[in-house]
Design a protein around this motif. Structure first.
Motif, PDB file in Angstrom:
ATOM      1  N   ARG A  37       0.825  -1.209   0.000  1.00 57.21           N
ATOM      2  CA  ARG A  37       0.000   0.000   0.000  1.00 57.21           C
ATOM      3  C   ARG A  37       0.866   1.268   0.000  1.00 57.21           C
ATOM      4  NH1 ARG A  37      -2.480  -2.939   4.339  1.00 57.21           N
ATOM      5  NH2 ARG A  37      -4.093  -4.323   3.527  1.00 57.21           N
ATOM      6  N   ASP A  38       2.045   1.157  -0.668  1.00 55.86           N
ATOM      7  CA  ASP A  38       2.969   2.292  -0.759  1.00 55.86           C
ATOM      8  C   ASP A  38       3.271   2.869   0.623  1.00 55.86           C
ATOM      9  OD1 ASP A  38       3.143   2.209  -3.580  1.00 55.86           O
ATOM     10  OD2 ASP A  38       1.231   3.249  -3.745  1.00 55.86           O
ATOM     11  N   THR A  39       3.603   1.983   1.538  1.00 56.23           N
ATOM     12  CA  THR A  39       3.892   2.373   2.910  1.00 56.23           C
ATOM     13  C   THR A  39       5.399   2.488   3.137  1.00 56.23           C
ATOM     14  OG1 THR A  39       1.892   1.289   3.721  1.00 56.23           O
ATOM     15  CG2 THR A  39       3.626   1.733   5.331  1.00 56.23           C
ATOM     16  N   TRP A  40       5.797   3.550   3.810  1.00 58.33           N
ATOM     17  CA  TRP A  40       7.201   3.664   4.222  1.00 58.33           C
ATOM     18  C   TRP A  40       7.280   4.300   5.602  1.00 58.33           C
ATOM     19  CZ3 TRP A  40       8.821   8.457   5.553  1.00 58.33           C
ATOM     20  CH2 TRP A  40       8.186   9.559   4.971  1.00 58.33           C
ATOM     21  N   GLU A  41       8.346   3.985   6.321  1.00 58.44           N
ATOM     22  CA  GLU A  41       8.624   4.563   7.627  1.00 58.44           C
ATOM     23  C   GLU A  41      10.109   4.879   7.699  1.00 58.44           C
ATOM     24  OE1 GLU A  41       7.459   1.836  10.643  1.00 58.44           O
ATOM     25  OE2 GLU A  41       5.394   1.650   9.940  1.00 58.44           O
ATOM     26  N   LEU A  42      10.439   5.992   8.327  1.00 57.56           N
ATOM     27  CA  LEU A  42      11.828   6.407   8.461  1.00 57.56           C
ATOM     28  C   LEU A  42      11.999   7.072   9.815  1.00 57.56           C
ATOM     29  CD1 LEU A  42      14.614   6.778   7.063  1.00 57.56           C
ATOM     30  CD2 LEU A  42      13.782   9.010   6.270  1.00 57.56           C
ATOM     31  N   GLY A  43      13.052   6.716  10.532  1.00 63.69           N
ATOM     32  CA  GLY A  43      13.266   7.313  11.839  1.00 63.69           C
ATOM     33  C   GLY A  43      14.721   7.264  12.247  1.00 63.69           C
ATOM     34  N   ALA A  44      15.123   8.195  13.106  1.00 62.26           N
ATOM     35  CA  ALA A  44      16.496   8.226  13.608  1.00 62.26           C
ATOM     36  C   ALA A  44      16.518   8.970  14.928  1.00 62.26           C
ATOM     37  CB  ALA A  44      17.436   8.886  12.605  1.00 62.26           C
ATOM     38  N   GLY A  45      17.492   8.637  15.762  1.00 66.84           N
ATOM     39  CA  GLY A  45      17.619   9.293  17.052  1.00 66.84           C
ATOM     40  C   GLY A  45      19.049   9.285  17.541  1.00 66.84           C
ATOM     41  N   LEU A  46      19.367  10.244  18.374  1.00 71.11           N
ATOM     42  CA  LEU A  46      20.694  10.361  18.959  1.00 71.11           C
ATOM     43  C   LEU A  46      20.541  10.498  20.464  1.00 71.11           C
ATOM     44  CD1 LEU A  46      23.801  10.830  18.664  1.00 71.11           C
ATOM     45  CD2 LEU A  46      23.272  13.285  18.513  1.00 71.11           C
ATOM     46  N   ALA A  47      21.295   9.718  21.235  1.00 68.59           N
ATOM     47  CA  ALA A  47      21.241   9.761  22.691  1.00 68.59           C
ATOM     48  C   ALA A  47      22.663   9.790  23.247  1.00 68.59           C
ATOM     49  CB  ALA A  47      20.488   8.563  23.241  1.00 68.59           C
ATOM     50  N   ARG A  48      22.874  10.653  24.223  1.00 68.83           N
ATOM     51  CA  ARG A  48      24.184  10.757  24.859  1.00 68.83           C
ATOM     52  C   ARG A  48      23.999  10.972  26.363  1.00 68.83           C
ATOM     53  NH1 ARG A  48      25.646   8.813  20.926  1.00 68.83           N
ATOM     54  NH2 ARG A  48      27.226   9.503  19.413  1.00 68.83           N
ATOM     55  N   ASP A  49      24.842  10.330  27.165  1.00 66.49           N
ATOM     56  CA  ASP A  49      24.835  10.489  28.612  1.00 66.49           C
ATOM     57  C   ASP A  49      26.234  10.851  29.077  1.00 66.49           C
ATOM     58  OD1 ASP A  49      22.198  10.052  29.743  1.00 66.49           O
ATOM     59  OD2 ASP A  49      22.342   8.023  28.941  1.00 66.49           O
ATOM     60  N   GLY A  50      26.287  11.830  29.983  1.00 69.22           N
ATOM     61  CA  GLY A  50      27.550  12.213  30.583  1.00 69.22           C
ATOM     62  C   GLY A  50      27.556  11.889  32.064  1.00 69.22           C
ATOM     63  N   GLU A  51      28.516  12.470  32.776  1.00 70.05           N
ATOM     64  CA  GLU A  51      28.662  12.168  34.191  1.00 70.05           C
ATOM     65  C   GLU A  51      27.485  12.669  35.006  1.00 70.05           C
ATOM     66  OE1 GLU A  51      31.796  13.067  37.870  1.00 70.05           O
ATOM     67  OE2 GLU A  51      32.356  13.473  35.779  1.00 70.05           O
ATOM     68  N   ARG A  52      26.951  13.841  34.651  1.00 69.98           N
ATOM     69  CA  ARG A  52      25.875  14.431  35.432  1.00 69.98           C
ATOM     70  C   ARG A  52      24.597  14.676  34.622  1.00 69.98           C
ATOM     71  NH1 ARG A  52      27.792  15.848  40.377  1.00 69.98           N
ATOM     72  NH2 ARG A  52      25.793  16.835  40.876  1.00 69.98           N
ATOM     73  N   GLY A  53      24.604  14.374  33.346  1.00 71.12           N
ATOM     74  CA  GLY A  53      23.410  14.640  32.548  1.00 71.12           C
ATOM     75  C   GLY A  53      23.447  13.928  31.220  1.00 71.12           C
TER      76      GLY A  53
END
Length: 595
Positions: free
Chosen positions: A165-181
């Motif tokens: 049914r001409d379906t597409w999905e696209l996604g991306a994410g970035l996650a970072r953790d440091g010492e205090r945040g």
């Protein structure tokens, strides 16, 4: 120190990004059932948790499909992706379930319900579902229970999917953790040409495809200012373009949630948190001279948790929210606010657990409402526990119910009272190698709001009686992960004895999956029983069985290839009269997940 007390204190003290982060490290911790972290086994309520791993494994198209297999849940849909979906939790009305996103109430103040179908699963980290009344903690709308959705903030990721049914999905994410945040950002999009959502019996039938487009983005961050003070912020925005068969044929729909929290724990025995939030629900018909409905809601909560001795936890809080509506409809009133205070006490006394809560809401529109909940649990053995609970709840009249202008066909009724309910529940659960739970519940609801044709207005008339038994069992059979959930329901109108519409008498879901090295295969079989489409019980919808199959292959530690065939047998069925459900659907995706 009491084992459960120490677990909660440790969870609060160790929380960094969110309480949910702590929850997943000691799974299954939940926060929705009592507004404090505790294990699902200690919640004295029926709780289900859906994790990001569950979402990846099951590969659902949207949130209603993801929730469909839980005990106590039935769904009625007006078509496929993006189309209106009504969720009936334990047989209560579709607007009797409170929906939270990152702790913030969402939904339309004009319709009274939350658009779960608009929320993209790509932006979701975790979902907690608490079945049974929770008005004593959250106020209006939590008659059937509470669904809380936590936005995604796990790891960096990327995904591409294509389907029929001409379906597409696209996604991306970035996650970072440091010492205090740390921080996380995520964005996703999806598009489908869809299918004809109505059959030829519909008054607005148009034999064309009814497509849907969705663009979503979320951002979150946290920073530990001191050893005792942590700040958090989150935002989610969803923009959808929907096509359907009705008097209006298309609409732009926007959901937005922004929230912030300051979490302060000056001592091991006291935690204080202040959270604020703002939401937007905007539905704009794109047709000529179409209607637009906009809800803006601002919220604030101050909550204090006191850990008294080894076995007592007392929670005291203040809730405030303000609703404002605008758009093309000239409502008699466009604003109302609600101020509430609540208190809860949890007591762990050896084999006994006791939880009690009381809340008073003062609403500008309909005055004061007091609700309560009491639950007692007893551990028969370390792995077996029984519990019983009683709770009251209410549903606030919507702006449409109260203030809609007189059109000659409908007008608001400012004298409406809230809907009220009383629920009794008993349950038995085991946390052994095979985890299982069974619960019986009985809800009496009165002052239900219904349309009076003679007055051309909403009135408090109906009463309802809902009885049911739900059960769930999960374990391992010869290496196959197995889960079975089933619900028997008797929901009837107290005035006529007719079945309440669109509630099946029986639903059941069987899920099986197994890993073979780097590969994993699974199936989910969902059965929905017969139901009537309307209160008069003249139109009956047939039972149906839908079979889904999934497969995945880990190409490496970071890359995974996935595929799903939904409705494998191409079952032809409807959950709302004249509205078609998707036939066989194929989706193939490739995903990358970082460290």
């Amino acid at each position: 120190m009491h084992k459960r007390h120490s677990l909660i204190v440790a969870a609060v003290a160790a929380a960094s990004a969110t309480a949910v982060g702590a929850a997943e490290r000691t799974a299954p911790l939940v926060v929705t059932a009592t507004r404090t972290p505790l294990t699902a086994d200690d919640a004295l309520a029926a709780v289900s948790v859906i994790t990001r791993d569950d979402i990846d494994r099951r590969q659902p198209a949207d949130v209603p499909e993801l929730l469909r297999g839980l005990p106590g849940v039935s769904i009625a849909r007006n078509g496929g992706r993006g189309k209106a979906a009504s969720l009936y939790l334990r047989g209560t009305e579709s607007d009797h379930t409170l929906v939270l996103v990152d702790g913030v109430r969402i939904g339309s103040a004009t319709l009274g319900s939350a658009p779960l179908e608009q929320l993209s699963v790509s932006e979701i980290q975790r979902i907690e579902v608490v079945r049974g009344p929770r008005a004593s903690l959250y106020g209006a709308d939590a008659i059937g229970g509470v669904i809380q959705i936590f936005t995604r903030r796990d790891r960096s990721h990327a995904r591409l999917a294509v389907g029929n049914r001409d379906t597409w999905e696209l996604g991306a994410g970035l996650a970072r953790d440091g010492e205090r945040g740390g921080f996380a950002v995520s964005a996703s999009g999806q598009s489908t040409d869809g299918f004809d959502a109505t059959d030829e019996r519909s008054f607005a039938h148009d034999p064309d495809r009814d497509g849907y487009d969705n663009r979503s983005a979320s951002v979150s961050g946290h920073y530990q200012v001191t050893d005792t003070l942590t700040l958090r912020g989150r935002a989610l925005r969803v923009d959808g373009e929907n096509e359907f068969d009705s008097t209006s044929t298309a609409a732009d729909e926007t959901q937005q949630v922004v929230s912030g929290e300051a979490d302060w724990q000056p001592t091991q025995s006291w935690r204080s948190s202040l959270s604020v939030g703002s939401t937007l629900d905007d539905v704009d018909s794109r047709d000529f001279d179409g209607d637009r409905f906009v809800t803006r809601r601002d919220t604030a909560t101050w909550q204090n948790d006191f850990f008294i001795g080894d076995d007592h936890i007392t929670t005291v809080g203040v809730d405030y929210h303000e609703d404002r509506v605008s758009g093309t409809i000239d409502y008699v009133e466009t604003h109302r606010d609600n101020l509430a205070v609540f208190v809860q006490h949890q007591w762990y006394a050896g084999a006994f657990d006791v939880q009690g809560a009381l809340r008073h809401d003062d609403n500008e529109a309909f005055g004061g409402e007091t609700t309560g909940n009491i639950a007692v649990g007893y551990r028969i053995s370390p792995a077996l526990r029984t519990y019983a609970s009683y709770g009251t709840a209410f549903k606030a009249p919507t702006f449409n119910d109260l203030y809609y202008p007189d059109t000659g066909f409908f007008k608001g009724n400012p004298d409406l009272e809230p809907e009220h309910s009383r629920t009794t529940e008993v349950g038995l659960e085991s946390s052994g190698a095979w985890r299982w739970r069974v619960a019986a519940f009985h809800t009496d609801a009165d002052d239900l709001i219904t349309f009076d044709a003679n007055a051309a207005s909403s009135v408090n008339v109906n009463e309802a009686r809902i009885r049911g038994i739900e059960g769930e069992v999960s374990g391992n059979i010869a290496g196959f992960g197995t889960r079975l959930a089933a619900t028997w329901l008797d929901a009837e109108d107290g005035d006529t004895g007719n079945d309440l519409p669109r509630r099946p008498d029986l639903t059941a879901t069987l899920g099986i999956d197994r890993a073979f090295g780097r590969a994993r295969v699974g199936t989910e079989i969902h059965y929905g029983g017969e139901r009537f489409d309307e209160l008069a019980n003249t139109t009956e919808l047939d039972s149906f069985t839908v079979v889904d199959v999934t497969a995945s292959y880990a190409l490496s530690d970071a890359w995974t290839l996935r595929g799903k065939v939904a409705n494998l047998l191409d079952e032809d069925y409807q959950t709302a009269d004249t509205f078609e459900m998707p036939g066989r659907t194929v989706l193939v995706s490739i995903e990358w997940r970082g460290e």
